[in-house]
Every structure is written in structure tokens, then in C-alpha cells.
Design a protein around this motif. Structure first.
Motif, short mmCIF file in Angstrom:
data_model
loop_
_atom_site.label_atom_id
_atom_site.label_comp_id
_atom_site.label_asym_id
_atom_site.label_seq_id
_atom_site.Cartn_x
_atom_site.Cartn_y
_atom_site.Cartn_z
N ALA A 1 5.10 52.66 43.03
CA ALA A 1 4.60 51.63 42.64
C ALA A 1 5.33 50.54 43.13
N ASP A 2 5.07 49.73 43.60
CA ASP A 2 5.87 48.10 43.96
C ASP A 2 4.70 46.79 44.34
N ALA B 1 23.46 53.66 48.94
CA ALA B 1 21.64 53.79 48.00
C ALA B 1 22.47 54.91 48.08
N GLN C 1 8.57 53.27 40.29
CA GLN C 1 8.52 52.01 40.21
C GLN C 1 9.98 51.62 41.28
N ASN D 1 22.88 55.77 37.98
CA ASN D 1 23.63 54.95 38.85
C ASN D 1 24.80 54.59 39.42
N PRO E 1 1.15 47.42 40.55
CA PRO E 1 2.67 48.05 39.62
C PRO E 1 2.44 47.94 38.43
N CYS F 1 12.93 51.93 39.33
CA CYS F 1 13.68 51.90 40.10
C CYS F 1 14.17 50.22 40.77
N LYS G 1 15.88 50.10 48.34
CA LYS G 1 17.06 51.31 49.50
C LYS G 1 16.92 52.84 48.55
N VAL G 2 17.15 52.36 47.49
CA VAL G 2 17.57 52.92 46.20
C VAL G 2 16.38 54.07 45.77
P1 NAI Z 1 15.42 47.39 46.60
O1 NAI Z 1 15.89 45.45 45.93
O2 NAI Z 1 16.20 47.52 47.62
O3 NAI Z 1 14.31 47.59 45.97
C1 NAI Z 1 13.80 46.83 45.11
C2 NAI Z 1 12.03 47.49 45.09
O4 NAI Z 1 11.33 47.46 44.11
C3 NAI Z 1 11.62 46.12 46.20
O5 NAI Z 1 10.10 47.06 47.72
C4 NAI Z 1 10.72 45.42 45.28
O6 NAI Z 1 9.73 45.23 46.20
C5 NAI Z 1 10.24 46.58 44.41
N1 NAI Z 1 9.60 45.69 43.03
C6 NAI Z 1 10.27 44.76 42.48
N2 NAI Z 1 9.18 44.17 41.97
C7 NAI Z 1 8.71 45.73 41.11
C8 NAI Z 1 8.12 45.25 39.79
N3 NAI Z 1 7.33 44.75 39.64
N4 NAI Z 1 7.24 46.11 40.01
C9 NAI Z 1 7.00 47.46 41.85
N5 NAI Z 1 7.84 46.95 42.22
C10 NAI Z 1 8.70 46.30 42.03
O7 NAI Z 1 16.90 47.09 45.22
P2 NAI Z 1 17.87 48.49 45.29
O8 NAI Z 1 19.25 48.47 45.83
O9 NAI Z 1 17.11 49.75 45.73
O10 NAI Z 1 17.95 48.73 43.87
C11 NAI Z 1 16.90 49.24 42.98
C12 NAI Z 1 17.78 48.95 41.85
O11 NAI Z 1 18.75 49.88 41.27
C13 NAI Z 1 17.59 47.79 41.15
O12 NAI Z 1 17.79 47.45 39.66
C14 NAI Z 1 19.90 47.60 41.32
O13 NAI Z 1 20.52 46.75 40.46
C15 NAI Z 1 19.84 48.90 41.03
N6 NAI Z 1 21.08 49.71 41.46
C16 NAI Z 1 21.55 50.14 42.99
C17 NAI Z 1 22.09 50.45 43.40
C18 NAI Z 1 22.02 50.50 45.24
O14 NAI Z 1 22.96 51.57 45.41
N7 NAI Z 1 21.09 49.70 45.39
C19 NAI Z 1 23.09 50.42 42.49
C20 NAI Z 1 23.30 51.11 41.44
C21 NAI Z 1 22.51 50.34 40.72
#
Ligand code: NAI
Length: 346
Positions: free
Chosen positions: A201-202, A146, A178, A287, A222, A236, A182-183
Motif C-alpha cells: 500500500a502507498d 536505502a 506499507q 533500520n 492505505p 515502511c 526508497k526503502v
Molecule cells: P520515503 O519518503 O522515500 O518513502 C515513504 C513512502 O511512504 C512514500 O512512498 C510515501 O508515499 C509513502 N507513504 C506515506 N504515508 C503513507 C501511508 N499513510 N500509507 C502508505 N504509504 C504512505 O522514505 P524512506 O527513505 O523509504 O523511509 C521510510 C521509513 O524508514 C521512514 O520512516 C524513515 O524514517 C525510515 N528510515 C529510512 C532510512 C533510509 O535509509 N532511507 C533509514 C532508517 C529509517
């Protein structure tokens, strides 16, 4: 399936079934031209067999492009297991998949994706060495992945600002983030350190509150994040967020975020952004931190060198922008064409 394989130029689709283990899975190998097909294993309750195959093939093709774009010595592949990740997992099932992967003799290397974990990869490892993200690997600590993903997105933002606004310095720039998972959360820290103003926003209030406390971010609902007046909008959270509803609301100069498949429809929505004068940083370029460090780890590269590899995102993204301008094509297509050029190289 063959028609679709021909259209997307897919090398091989393997249907896997082992009744005793309750395994139904598909392994799609899009290309091994540049090396073994690399790409994680997803577990999901697909509505139909067609949906599972289509997802595997689409994701595998995305992996081919991502690796080719960065000149990594890997092709693209993906495995999907049909089932509910919360209820249908067992050691037998993953070991059965491991045996199918072993039979491919290194043509496909799997890893963690949506719905699968390090423990599942450890089960696969019992049967085959062609798996990453197992216990003890650097990738197994999701935090580093991340962090490197966030770092790549941060550098991509700087490269975009440099290209469009004449300076990569983000001090005083406003960035709307957005999703603070984690990221997104780590990205906010990097942006704050660089002097940027944050709007966030989350859907999870606690996460938004954490960003307010730690980074003095301003929180909006959001739905309101799209319409925020900002320099950079950073999706994000989810895919498909650039669509007919949201694009007309945008008041940003640049879209640059971590989410996969941000454009709901590449051609239509990519063009829409272009016509509005919004610079779109192709998601898979930005990413790619995760895939870059996976490739590095497979090749025994040290952590500082891994970080340096991620830093290539800055220059390569600017190359995409220049290519797009020269050829008169949208940025997402420029990235795909650059990946295709790597693939066509004799
Ligand atoms: P995560 O699941 O840890 O975080 C996603 C966040 O978005 C959560 O806090 C969730 O509550 C929030 N969320 C969901 N729907 C929402 C909405 N409608 N409006 C605002 N917030 C909302 O995911 P992570 O790992 O941070 O990944 C984020 C994005 O990046 C994903 O699309 C993932 O596929 C992509 N990604 C992640 C990588 C990684 O290393 N973790 C690598 C490459 C891409």
C-alpha cells in the motif's frame, strides 16, 4: 530543560543563535560515553522552542541507544534547525551552524536528516570537518543507504521468522509492506527474490503500480493494509503507526519494518502487541543499516565489510528475542536494556 535533561540523562544542550545568518538551532548531545555523539541535522518549523529542544533530545537519545546497541564507538546527538526547509535555507545559515559544531571540537558529528540534504552538509563542511554525508562520501548517495537499510530490515524479517515460525526461509510467506519509498520498494525486491508473496500500500498510486508491475504485488488501499492476513507486517512509511486504532486490526504474526518510532507509545502499545501474541521487531535494531555504514565510513571500512557489519542485525535481533523471553520483558525494552548494558560497561 534541566529537569528533562536529568530525566533522559542528557549530557549537554547547546542553544545556537546567529542573528545575521538567521540561525536558531539546538544541538543535543545525549552521551559521549562510547565516543563522539553521532546524529544528523533536522530542519523543521517547530511550533515552540520547547518542541525543538524536546525533539533534539529525544532523537539524540535514540542515537545513543542505536550506536550502543551495535557496539559502535559513537555516542548519540542531534541538531535541529528551526525553519522551513523549503523556504528558509541559506549557505550562511548552515555555515553558522558549522561554526557552532566546530566549537564543540568533535564532541558532535552531524549529517543529513529530515529536511536537510548533501548540499547543506557541504556548506557545513566549509566550517568544520565534523560532518558526514558530504559530496564524495558513500553516504551522500542516498541509494546505498536505502539499500543497506532495506537489507537490514530483510535480514531482520528472516531472523524474526526463524525465531517465531521455526524457519527463516521467506518463500511462500506473505509480507504486507506499507510505504514503497526508497526503502520499501527495495525491500519488496529482496522479498520477491526470496519467494515471498507481497501485499502493498502507498498513498501514491504510481508507486503502488510500479510494485505491481515489477514484483506482482497485490495492492490494497492505505487503510486496508493493517487488516491484511499476513505473516509479516512491514511499516515502511511513517512513525506512530502502531496505535489504539491500528493494533486491533492487525492479522499478522510479526511486525518488522523500517519506519522510525513505530510504536505510538512504547509501553502501552508494545504491551498490546505482546498480549496479542504479535512479535515486534524493535525498529531501531532493524533500520540501523544507515548508522552502521556511516560509522564504517568514518572508520575507513571497505564496502564488502560494511555489508557484513549490517548482517550483524540478524544475530543481534535474535539475541533481543531471547533476552526478552528470559527476562519476561517486551522486545522494545529488551533492546533498550541491551543498549544500556553496553553504556554501563566500565
Ligand atoms: P520515503 O519518503 O522515500 O518513502 C515513504 C513512502 O511512504 C512514500 O512512498 C510515501 O508515499 C509513502 N507513504 C506515506 N504515508 C503513507 C501511508 N499513510 N500509507 C502508505 N504509504 C504512505 O522514505 P524512506 O527513505 O523509504 O523511509 C521510510 C521509513 O524508514 C521512514 O520512516 C524513515 O524514517 C525510515 N528510515 C529510512 C532510512 C533510509 O535509509 N532511507 C533509514 C532508517 C529509517
Amino acid at each position: 530543560v534541566w529537569k528533562e535533561m536529568k530525566r533522559l540523562r542528557v549530557e549537554q544542550v547547546v542553544f545556537c543563535q546567529e542573528e545575521a545568518a538567521g540561525l536558531q538551532a539546538v544541538i543535543a548531545i545525549h552521551s559521549t560515553k562510547l565516543g563522539p555523539a553521532l546524529g544528523g541535522c533536522r530542519m523543521w518549523t517547530y511550533a515552540s522552542e520547547n518542541d525543538a529542544v524536546a525533539d533534539a533530545v529525544r532523537l539524540a537519545r535514540g542515537m545513543t541507544y542505536k550506536s550502543a546497541f551495535f557496539g559502535l564507538p559513537y555516542g548519540g546527538g542531534k541538531a535541529v534547525i528551526v525553519g522551513n526547509p523549503a523556504a528558509d535555507k541559506s549557505e550562511d545559515k548552515f555555515r553558522a551552524l558549522g561554526r557552532f559544531i566546530e566549537r564543540l571540537q568533535g564532541r558532535y558529528i552531524t549529517g543529513v536528516d529530515l529536511g536537510t540534504t548533501v548540499r547543506d552538509m557541504d556548506w557545513i563542511r566549509q566550517e568544520t570537518a565534523y560532518v558526514t554525508d558530504t559530496t564524495g562520501t558513500i553516504m551522500a548517495t542516498g541509494d546505498f543507504t536505502a539499500e543497506m537499510t532495506a537489507y537490514g530490515v530483510f535480514l531482520g524479517m528472516k531472523a524474526s521468522a526463524d525465531y517465531l515460525l521455526g524457519s527463516g526461509d521467506l518463500a511462500g510467506r506473505t509480507v504486507a509492506v506499507q510505504g514503497l519509498g526508497k526503502v520499501g520498494y527495495l525491500l519488496c525486491g529482496m522479498l520477491r527474490d526470496a519467494g515471498a508473496q507481497l501485499v502493498v500500500a502507498d498513498i501514491d498510486d504510481a508507486r503502488a503500480e510500479k510494485a505491481v508491475k515489477a514484483y506482482h504485488a497485490r495492492v490494497v488501499a492505505p487503510d486496508a493494509i493493517y487488516g491484511e492476513n499476513c505473516d509479516i507486517f512491514a511499516p515502511c512509511a511513517l512513525g506512530g503507526v502502531l496505535n489504539d486504532d491500528t493494533i486491533p486490526k492487525l492479522r499478522c504474526a510479526i511486525v518488522a519494518g523500517a519506519a522510525n518510532n513505530q510504536l505510538q507509545e512504547e509501553i502501552r502499545h508494545g504491551e498490546d502487541l505482546e498480549q496479542r501474541g504479535i512479535l515486534y521487531a524493535p525498529d531501531y535494531v532493524l533500520n540501523a543499516g544507515g548508522i552502521i555504514i556511516t560509522a564504517c565510513e568514518l572508520q575507513g571500512v571497505s564496502v564488502p565489510d560494511m555489508k557484513r557489519s549490517v548482517e550483524r542485525i540478524y544475530g543481534l535481533l535474535q539475541k533481543v528475542y531471547r533476552y526478552a523471553r528470559q527476562e519476561g520483558v517486551p522486545t522494545w525494552l529488551a533492546a533498550n536494556l541491551m543498549a544500556e548494558e553496553e553504556l554501563q560497561r566500565p
